[in-house]
Write a protein that holds these residues in place. Structure first.
Motif: not given
Length: 284
Positions: A28, A31-33, A35-36, A43-47, A251
């Motif tokens: 987890l 994965l968070i690393s 994000f933006n 925090i915004q989910a963007a890979l 992130p």
């Protein structure tokens, strides 16, 4: 069910606990690393690789990582020298002194790391016991600054972590056949030569395992660098803590933590490979 599968079945509960409390949280964080983070949007989910690019492109973070691993290396070296010597002396003691001094060495583990570090902070202060004693003896004309310094952090971490080195080396010393040392002495070898050529190669697995534990814990330590180092002497752990809880930039904090984990694993694997090449016969 075949006997080949029995060990895996017996290990299933431990593997489940291991995965639940270690693998899943690490996954987890990883994965968070990616994000933006936006100051107003959160925090915004963007890979993407923006957090890693920011860390690798800023000399400020290079300084933090260099300080972290520099202090960890010095602490590991200090613990190796002190812990190996203490373990050797303990192994040569007779009962009941062996048990008594073993408890003295392991005693710090029974006290909270925060309490121990606060004790060092009191000793390191400009009006602390260390400066007062050195000035009273005429060694110093003015107090030395141990608080908020790499030296102070290194001394406090060495006190915290040296018992782990003692335990590892002492366990290896218990498996040594005393006749090998006696044989070397009977053949004319000096005590120093016996330690260097007979004892040290045989306890190298214990030295390696102790060094791995000490280095990993020193590199990831938080309480001691936070108290002794303060706000201006950041390590990776304290920097990640600030990103998580002060700026709320999870992130970036996660990216700092993952790079610390990756760098620590690389350093430990490299050290393990070098030592195994030098003392390969001992490990086989």
């Amino acid at each position: 069910m075949s006997e080949r599968h029995n060990p895996w079945l017996l290990s299933t509960p431990a593997l489940a606990v291991y995965a639940t409390f270690l693998i899943v949280p690490l996954a987890l964080v990883f994965l968070i690393s990616f994000f933006n983070f936006d100051f107003y949007g959160g925090i915004q989910a963007a890979l993407n690789w923006e957090n890693y690019a920011e860390i690798l492109g800023d000399s400020y973070y290079y300084e933090i990582y260099a300080r972290t691993f520099g202090v960890a290396a010095l602490v590991t070296l200090a613990c190796l020298v002190l812990g190996t010597a203490e373990a050797y002396v303990l192994s040569r003691m007779a009962n009941p002194w062996k048990g008594l001094f073993l408890m003295v060495v392991l005693g710090p583990l029974l006290i909270s790391v925060v309490v121990r570090t606060l004790g060092w902070a009191l000793l390191f202060g400009s009006t602390g016991l260390i400066n007062r004693a050195l000035m009273a003896l005429g060694v110093l004309s003015q107090p030395i600054d141990l608080m908020y310094s790499n030296l102070g952090v290194g001394i406090a971490l060495t006190h915290v972590l040296v018992p782990f080195m003692v335990i590892s080396v002492w366990a290896s010393l218990q498996r040594i056949n005393p006749s090998t040392e006696a044989a070397a002495l009977s053949l004319g070898a000096s005590q120093f030569t016996v330690i260097r050529r007979v004892i040290v190669p045989q306890v190298m697995p214990g030295i390696l395992s102790g060094s791995i534990m000490v280095f990993a814990m020193a590199a990831s330590a938080f309480a001691t660098p936070a108290i002794i180092g303060g706000r201006r002497l950041k390590t990776v752990a304290t920097a990640a803590y600030d990103e998580f809880l002060n700026t709320l930039n999870w992130p970036l904090g996660a990216a700092l933590a993952m790079l610390l984990l990756l760098a620590t694993v690389i350093v430990l694997l490299a050290a393990n490979r070098i030592i195994e090449r030098r003392y390969g016969a001992v490990f086989n």
